[in-house]
Design a protein around this motif. Structure first.
Motif, PDB file in Angstrom:
ATOM      1  N   UNK A 276       0.876  -1.184   0.000  1.00  0.00           N
ATOM      2  CA  UNK A 276       0.000   0.000   0.000  1.00  0.00           C
ATOM      3  C   UNK A 276       0.898   1.213   0.000  1.00  0.00           C
ATOM      4  N   UNK A 277       0.393   2.317  -0.526  1.00  0.00           N
ATOM      5  CA  UNK A 277       1.183   3.551  -0.509  1.00  0.00           C
ATOM      6  C   UNK A 277       0.303   4.728  -0.907  1.00  0.00           C
ATOM      7  N   UNK A 278       0.533   5.889  -0.266  1.00  0.00           N
ATOM      8  CA  UNK A 278      -0.229   7.089  -0.626  1.00  0.00           C
ATOM      9  C   UNK A 278       0.356   7.764  -1.867  1.00  0.00           C
ATOM     10  N   UNK A 279       1.548   7.324  -2.285  1.00  0.00           N
ATOM     11  CA  UNK A 279       2.269   8.005  -3.367  1.00  0.00           C
ATOM     12  C   UNK A 279       1.430   8.304  -4.619  1.00  0.00           C
ATOM     13  N   UNK A 280       0.799   7.305  -5.256  1.00  0.00           N
ATOM     14  CA  UNK A 280       0.109   7.594  -6.528  1.00  0.00           C
ATOM     15  C   UNK A 280      -1.022   8.609  -6.366  1.00  0.00           C
ATOM     16  N   UNK A 281      -1.770   8.520  -5.268  1.00  0.00           N
ATOM     17  CA  UNK A 281      -2.890   9.441  -5.073  1.00  0.00           C
ATOM     18  C   UNK A 281      -2.389  10.818  -4.642  1.00  0.00           C
ATOM     19  N   UNK A 282      -1.342  10.852  -3.808  1.00  0.00           N
ATOM     20  CA  UNK A 282      -0.818  12.137  -3.337  1.00  0.00           C
ATOM     21  C   UNK A 282      -0.189  12.931  -4.474  1.00  0.00           C
ATOM     22  N   UNK A 283       0.700  12.289  -5.256  1.00  0.00           N
ATOM     23  CA  UNK A 283       1.357  13.064  -6.322  1.00  0.00           C
ATOM     24  C   UNK A 283       0.361  13.439  -7.428  1.00  0.00           C
ATOM     25  N   UNK A 284      -0.682  12.630  -7.589  1.00  0.00           N
ATOM     26  CA  UNK A 284      -1.711  12.980  -8.578  1.00  0.00           C
ATOM     27  C   UNK A 284      -2.317  14.336  -8.230  1.00  0.00           C
ATOM     28  N   UNK A 285      -2.618  14.546  -6.958  1.00  0.00           N
ATOM     29  CA  UNK A 285      -3.297  15.775  -6.559  1.00  0.00           C
ATOM     30  C   UNK A 285      -2.415  17.006  -6.703  1.00  0.00           C
ATOM     31  N   UNK A 286      -1.073  16.813  -6.660  1.00  0.00           N
ATOM     32  CA  UNK A 286      -0.282  18.012  -6.971  1.00  0.00           C
ATOM     33  C   UNK A 286       0.296  17.997  -8.384  1.00  0.00           C
ATOM     34  N   UNK A 287      -0.293  17.162  -9.247  1.00  0.00           N
ATOM     35  CA  UNK A 287      -0.026  17.313 -10.676  1.00  0.00           C
ATOM     36  C   UNK A 287       1.083  16.462 -11.253  1.00  0.00           C
ATOM     37  N   UNK A 288       1.409  15.337 -10.633  1.00  0.00           N
ATOM     38  CA  UNK A 288       2.425  14.453 -11.209  1.00  0.00           C
ATOM     39  C   UNK A 288       1.797  13.115 -11.593  1.00  0.00           C
ATOM     40  N   UNK A 289       2.079  12.693 -12.818  1.00  0.00           N
ATOM     41  CA  UNK A 289       1.563  11.409 -13.301  1.00  0.00           C
ATOM     42  C   UNK A 289       2.699  10.408 -13.393  1.00  0.00           C
ATOM     43  N   UNK A 290       2.394   9.133 -13.066  1.00  0.00           N
ATOM     44  CA  UNK A 290       3.349   8.053 -13.311  1.00  0.00           C
ATOM     45  C   UNK A 290       2.930   7.429 -14.640  1.00  0.00           C
ATOM     46  N   UNK A 291       3.872   7.339 -15.566  1.00  0.00           N
ATOM     47  CA  UNK A 291       3.520   6.779 -16.871  1.00  0.00           C
ATOM     48  C   UNK A 291       4.535   5.712 -17.261  1.00  0.00           C
TER      49      UNK A 291
END
Ligand code: PRF
Ligand code: ZN
Length: 380
Positions: A276-291
């Protein structure tokens, strides 16, 4: 007491399907009261009884099989008694698939000077209004019993990094005593699975001691805590190298609070089943996408007139319908839709990654998959 010890009484059952011939990676199924989870799995984090910005329908559409929520936050607000009166956490938040709750131990320890650790439990002040509270193994278990999550976590201490050896030894021994108390306090072992947590910091002998003590207590699953707390990545992988083999093969293994693409792959290779990790949801909200081509900072001026999708290889709702230029505009204006669309993409990306990982394990080619993935992700 005797019935309580019987394995088939447990709420969850792990079914090992196969181990990858190239690595130690495991393909499995976790049977829970709210359905079957395919492992290895990534669990999106829904701290406040919501995965921020996502409806349960949207979560299901992108393939979430299980989500994580937090004892500490729900205890503080709105209160576990209220959620119990609402019919439990699943009903309260309209999520009918499995839920895992963390015990609150980690969150309370993160409060720093606001908390005091004793054998009995931890005294702390609320991050909301400064009011005084107490969490103990019994209280954390009682709260999670009221929430009704499928998997409940032991109340543990995650030692900071760095920490001296004697501190970590005292801490892990207390974590074992606390696990005994959680197990004794747990009212519904046939409905909710209690997982123990191995601690021991970055010390090999202490990890061995903790793994020995924790796995001596018969439970339906075991987690590895105390990692990804600021240590170098290589150090975490080394701890996993010697700790994972000490966990029983017929039980799920959960690596807590870890979820970057690198860590997911390195963890799976070493035999971890859940993350589990907050990373994907947290960075999404400040505008970073993992691709598939690495991180995309949507805010950057270079995307102002980029009318292509975030990720050419992604078929999520966001990538099927929106351009980087539009997403950049939304994020720059602080529009809610920007956070929502990026969260959909990032969670889809990690869940799809894990689906690909499961397929690679099935076909004994996980190392090849890892190599291909990182060549694109880091462009090397
Ligand atoms: N213990 C608990 N929750 C956690 C951790 C832990 O050690 C970590 C460490 N990465 C994340 N979440 N209970
Ligand atoms: Zn996408």
């Amino acid at each position: 007491e005797k019935d309580y010890e019987r394995k088939y009484m447990y709420a969850v059952r792990y079914e090992l399907i196969k181990t990858c011939k190239q690595t130690g990676a495991r393909l499995g199924r976790l049977h829970t009261p709210h359905g079957v989870i395919e492992t290895p799995i990534f669990m999106p984090v829904g701290t406040q009884a919501t995965v921020k910005a996502m409806t349960p329908e949207e979560l299901k559409d992108i393939g979430s099989q299980i989500i994580l929520s937090n004892t500490y936050h729900l205890y503080m607000r709105p209160g576990h008694d209220l959620i119990e009166r609402a019919g439990g956490l699943h009903k309260f938040m309209n999520w009918d698939k499995p839920i895992l709750t963390d015990s609150g131990g980690f969150q309370v320890f993160s409060l720093g000077p606001l908390r005091k650790i004793k054998e009995e439990g931890v005294e702390f002040r609320s991050h909301l209004d400064g009011s005084k509270h107490f969490l103990s193994p019994e209280k954390a278990t009682e709260i999670q019993n009221a929430l009704g999550s499928d998997i409940i976590m032991a109340f543990d201490e995650c030692a900071p990094y760095p920490a001296d050896r004697q501190y970590v030894k005292n801490s892990l021994e207390r974590t074992t005593r606390w696990l005994e108390r959680c197990k004794a306090a747990h009212k519904y072992p046939e409905r909710q699975a209690l997982f123990g947590i191995v601690q021991g910091g970055m010390y090999k002998e202490l990890r061995e001691q903790s793994a020995r003590e924790i796995t001596a207590i018969d439970l339906p699953g075991y987690a590895i805590g105390g990692l990804s707390v600021g240590e170098p990545k290589e150090m975490m992988y080394e701890v996993l190298d010697y700790t994972v083999p000490l966990l029983p093969e017929d039980k799920p293994r959960y690596l807590m609070g870890v979820g970057s693409p690198d860590d997911l792959l390195e963890g799976v290779l070493r035999g971890i089943d859940m993350f589990d990790c907050v990373l994907p949801t947290r960075i999404a909200r400040n505008g970073t996408a993992m691709t598939s081509q690495g991180k995309v900072v949507v805010r950057n001026a270079s995307y102002a007139e980029d009318f292509t999708s975030l990720d050419p290889e992604c078929d999520c709702y966001t990538c099927r319908n929106y351009t980087k230029a539009y997403l950049r505009h939304l994020i720059k204006c602080n529009e809610i839709l920007g956070a929502r669309l990026l969260t959909i993409h990032n969670l889809h990306f990690l869940l799809k990654l894990m689906e690909n990982v499961r397929e690679a394990i099935r076909e004994d080619r996980l190392l090849d998959y890892k190599k291909d993935f990182f060549e694109k992700y880091y462009g090397k």
